[in-house]
Design an enzyme around this catalytic site. Structure first.
Site, short mmCIF file in Angstrom:
data_model
loop_
_atom_site.label_atom_id
_atom_site.label_comp_id
_atom_site.label_asym_id
_atom_site.label_seq_id
_atom_site.Cartn_x
_atom_site.Cartn_y
_atom_site.Cartn_z
N SER A 38 130.03 38.27 12.18
CA SER A 38 129.76 39.71 12.18
C SER A 38 129.29 40.23 10.82
CB SER A 38 131.04 40.47 12.60
OG SER A 38 130.75 41.79 12.93
N ASN A 41 123.14 41.05 8.92
CA ASN A 41 121.84 40.37 8.71
C ASN A 41 120.82 41.35 8.14
OD1 ASN A 41 123.00 40.25 11.36
ND2 ASN A 41 121.78 38.43 11.78
N CYS A 42 120.89 42.58 8.66
CA CYS A 42 119.86 43.57 8.29
C CYS A 42 119.95 43.93 6.81
CB CYS A 42 120.01 44.81 9.15
SG CYS A 42 120.13 44.43 10.90
N ASP A 283 119.09 38.48 20.79
CA ASP A 283 117.72 38.00 20.56
C ASP A 283 117.32 36.88 21.51
OD1 ASP A 283 117.73 39.70 18.43
OD2 ASP A 283 117.58 38.16 16.87
N LYS A 435 108.22 75.06 13.52
CA LYS A 435 107.69 74.12 14.50
C LYS A 435 107.76 72.74 13.85
CE LYS A 435 104.36 77.39 16.41
NZ LYS A 435 102.99 77.89 16.11
P1 FAD Z 1 122.57 36.77 15.61
O1 FAD Z 1 123.10 38.03 15.06
O2 FAD Z 1 121.52 36.06 14.84
O3 FAD Z 1 123.79 35.81 15.86
C1 FAD Z 1 123.60 34.56 16.45
C2 FAD Z 1 124.64 33.62 15.89
O4 FAD Z 1 124.82 32.55 16.79
C3 FAD Z 1 124.21 32.99 14.57
O5 FAD Z 1 125.09 33.34 13.55
C4 FAD Z 1 124.21 31.49 14.86
O6 FAD Z 1 124.73 30.74 13.78
C5 FAD Z 1 125.14 31.39 16.05
N1 FAD Z 1 124.85 30.24 16.89
C6 FAD Z 1 123.66 29.88 17.43
N2 FAD Z 1 123.79 28.77 18.16
C7 FAD Z 1 125.10 28.40 18.09
C8 FAD Z 1 125.85 27.33 18.64
N3 FAD Z 1 125.28 26.43 19.41
N4 FAD Z 1 127.16 27.26 18.34
C9 FAD Z 1 127.74 28.20 17.55
N5 FAD Z 1 127.09 29.23 17.03
C10 FAD Z 1 125.78 29.34 17.29
N6 FAD Z 1 117.41 44.29 13.32
C11 FAD Z 1 117.33 45.63 13.28
O7 FAD Z 1 117.47 46.28 14.33
N7 FAD Z 1 117.12 46.28 12.10
C12 FAD Z 1 116.99 45.63 10.92
O8 FAD Z 1 116.82 46.25 9.86
C13 FAD Z 1 117.03 44.21 10.94
N8 FAD Z 1 116.89 43.51 9.80
C14 FAD Z 1 117.02 42.15 9.84
C15 FAD Z 1 116.90 41.44 8.65
C16 FAD Z 1 117.03 40.06 8.65
C17 FAD Z 1 116.87 39.31 7.38
C18 FAD Z 1 117.30 39.38 9.88
C19 FAD Z 1 117.45 37.89 9.89
C20 FAD Z 1 117.41 40.08 11.06
C21 FAD Z 1 117.26 41.46 11.06
N9 FAD Z 1 117.37 42.21 12.23
C22 FAD Z 1 117.26 43.57 12.19
C23 FAD Z 1 117.54 41.55 13.53
C24 FAD Z 1 119.00 41.52 13.95
O9 FAD Z 1 119.79 41.01 12.93
C25 FAD Z 1 119.11 40.68 15.21
O10 FAD Z 1 118.33 41.27 16.22
C26 FAD Z 1 120.54 40.58 15.72
O11 FAD Z 1 121.38 40.03 14.73
C27 FAD Z 1 120.58 39.71 16.97
O12 FAD Z 1 121.89 39.49 17.36
P2 FAD Z 1 122.29 38.14 18.11
O13 FAD Z 1 123.73 38.22 18.36
O14 FAD Z 1 121.37 37.92 19.23
O15 FAD Z 1 121.96 37.02 17.07
#
Ligand code: FAD
Length: 576
Positions: A38, A41-42, A283, A435
């Site tokens: 948690s 990332n952003c 994602d 406006k």
């Molecule tokens: P994530 O948050 O990426 O989490 C997925 C996790 O799953 C990872 O930590 C990974 O290690 C873990 N994982 C994967 N496979 C396995 C496995 N087999 N076993 C155990 N663990 C595993 N979005 C915005 O809306 N605004 C922003 O300003 C923005 N800025 C960003 C800046 C950066 C540098 C990055 C990288 C992303 C940014 N994003 C932003 C995008 C946003 O962070 C993602 O859309 C969001 O985190 C997606 O959530 P998620 O849970 O799908 O994936």
């Protein structure tokens, strides 16, 4: 009940916390391959740029914190390597001890995120080439940038993260070049909005190479040489690759779960995969875009977090809450500009053959008599049938976010341009005008839809310039006209137009422009009510045209440089 979650950052952590709030008795196990859960990332680019100084601020929760507050058993540094759907169990490997073990589940949630694209280019694995996704990536990039007295960085890819990285590397005092394969930065927005961002980036001394792709990387004595497909090359100490991400579907694919057209994990409206005991969020999934009806992935934190909540409710309560899809509402800071988008871009509307009208307005971010206002450029696209809003983009210095959120809310709720005219906003001079720019966008669109006036667009201009039956009128003041105008235009200032109607032939198509569109609208109303029917106003006015033209000239200049290099002539000759 036993719930197992794979991925403990945005979507996974959000699902876990909600599961616990909905089901106090359940056993919840959350696996995370990385060492952190948690985290923000952003915020990573801003920590690299020292805007966020304290690294600890990136961590919203810890594994211990999850245990204490939510009684969730978080296994960090542990990767799930297989899913056995028949036996309803996962196999996990502790990456620190190499221990491999199994964990059963009643319901499984996948939130593995997206993986950065790393094309198999020659030299792609050389030291000094980085992608940014996780905290360790962040530490590596930051250490390299600061410990190796890096002077020059190349950012490959001018999407949201690429631009944030370029700005933050620049904040560290590093010379930055951005290389982008497309003809504009920020693919989700249209060229007129991107043009503002491009000009602004260059103002900060960042070299921007558009229509340029990397073909290979080479190691040099001091760092790296990056070769481009147009024959140019450039040296740098480090390279940040930010050419996009794709859904991480490895586990899902291996487990035989269905993928969709957009190559994400397929889920139904309850965020349930093709296996009823497995849900997926974030994602990695794809869903139906409510505007286009097409399947898509979105790589944004907001949808991931909100999906987590819906998914948890559906798991605990039975499928009760439908996910309505996301409309790609996004925002990015580019130095002191902000650019934001929601809904469908004009280029995508065109590609999908969705009928639309585009209107661009430029209005002050707050009352102009109160110090510090700046123009906001607002582009909306809407249905010619009923005025339903389809997409919106804004670029400006202040107040972009609040306008974008109003537009996004309306689009999400199926709102129309008529709704824009009625938006009641909070107003005092430091914040807006009576406006608001959002209302202005609605008024102009309403006039357009009701036939009160007609617009023409910057990219039609050359057609009109060549047409003998067209007359181009600059209705700005003589001073503005003399300063700079559009080739072929005659000057009849709006305040003189009633007296000079005899200079405007009735048998020609009249194209009017002013600086931002307002005086042009007034002039057009005068002409329309004086017997002229074929009158068009340039949407966005001269300021938008000028911006686009500067961009085109820069592109032409760059193409000449490329040709010179191809012919082995010194580039200096160009400017001689
Ligand atoms: P994530 O948050 O990426 O989490 C997925 C996790 O799953 C990872 O930590 C990974 O290690 C873990 N994982 C994967 N496979 C396995 C496995 N087999 N076993 C155990 N663990 C595993 N979005 C915005 O809306 N605004 C922003 O300003 C923005 N800025 C960003 C800046 C950066 C540098 C990055 C990288 C992303 C940014 N994003 C932003 C995008 C946003 O962070 C993602 O859309 C969001 O985190 C997606 O959530 P998620 O849970 O799908 O994936």
């Amino acid at each position: 009940m036993k719930y197992v979650i794979i991925g403990a950052v945005a979507g996974g952590a959000s699902t876990g916390a909600r599961l616990r709030r909905m089901d106090e008795q359940a056993e919840i196990v959350m696996f995370e391959r990385g060492a952190y859960v948690s985290y923000a990332n952003c915020g990573l680019p801003y920590y690299i740029g020292n805007v966020i100084k304290d690294r600890n601020k990136l961590f919203v929760q810890t594994a211990a914190g999850f245990k204490e507050r939510f009684n969730i058993d978080v296994r960090i540094s542990t990767e799930v390597i297989t899913i056995d759907r028949a036996a309803k169990k996962v196999t996990a490997r502790n990456l620190l001890t190499d221990e491999v073990y199994e964990e059963t589940y009643d319901k499984l949630v996948l939130s593995p995120g997206a993986e950065p694209v790393r094309p198999p280019l020659p030299g792609i694995n050389l030291p000094g080439i980085f992608t940014l996704r996780s905290v360790p990536d962040t530490d590596t990039i930051k250490n390299f940038a600061t410990a190796n007295s890096t002077k020059k960085a190349i950012v490959v890819g001018a999407g949201f993260i690429g631009l944030e990285m370029a700005e933050n590397m620049h904040e560290l005092g590093i010379e930055v070049s951005i290389v982008e394969m497309a003809g504009q930065v920020m693919a989700p927005v249209d060229f007129p909005i991107a043009a503002f961002v491009q000009q602004h980036i260059r103002l900060h001394g960042i070299d921007l190479k558009l229509n340029t792709a990397v073909s290979s990387f080479e190691k040099t004595e001091t760092g790296l040489k990056v070769n481009y497909n147009n024959g140019l090359s450039e040296e740098a100490d480090m390279v940040i690759l930010s050419i996009g991400v794709r859904p991480d579907t490895k586990l899902a694919t291996a487990a035989g779960l269905k993928l969709g057209d957009a190559k994400g994990i397929w889920v139904n409206e309850y965020l349930q995969t093709s296996d009823p005991d497995i849900y997926a969020v974030g994602d990695a999934i794809e869903f139906v875009n409510p505007i286009t009806g097409k399947s898509m992935s979105t790589f944004l934190a907001g949808p991931a977090n909100k999906q987590g909540r819906i998914c948890a409710d559906n798991i605990v309560l039975g499928n009760k809450r439908k996910y309505k899809g996301a409309i790609n509402t996004a925002i990015v800071k580019v130095f002191n500009h902000t650019v934001a988008a929601t809904g469908v871009s004009v280029k995508n509307l065109k590609a999908l053959n969705i009928p639309h009208i585009v209107s661009t307005t430029r209005s002050a971010s707050h009352a102009t008599y109160y110090p510090g206002s700046h123009n906001l450029t607002t582009q909306i696209a809407f249905s010619p049938e009923d005025g339903r809003l389809l997409g919106a983009q804004i670029v400006g210095v202040e107040g972009v976010d609040k306008r974008m959120d109003v537009l996004a809310t309306l689009i999400q709720k199926g709102g129309t341009i008529y709704d824009l005219t009625e938006v009641e906003h909070s107003y005092a001079p430091p914040y807006s005008s009576a406006k608001d720019p959002v209302n202005m966008a609605g008024f102009v669109a309403e006039n357009l839809l009701n036939g009160l006036f007609k617009v023409s667009y910057w990219d039609d201009l050359e057609l009109h310039q060549k047409n003998e039956n067209s007359l181009l009128i600059d209705v700005r003041t003589e001073k503005e006209f003399n300063n700079k105008t559009i080739t072929g235009a005659v000057n009849i200032p709006v305040d003189e137009i009633r007296q000079r109607l005899d200079e405007i032939p009735k048998d020609k198509t009249i194209f009017i422009f002013c600086e931002i569109g307002l005086r042009g609208y007034l002039a057009q109303r005068i002409l329309r009510q004086s017997g002229y029917q074929d009158v068009y106003n340039y949407s966005g006015g001269f300021s938008l045209y000028n911006m686009m033209n500067m961009e085109r000239e820069l592109m032409a200049q760059y193409q000449k440089e490329v040709e010179m290099v191809k012919q082995n002539q010194p580039v200096e000759e160009l400017t001689a």
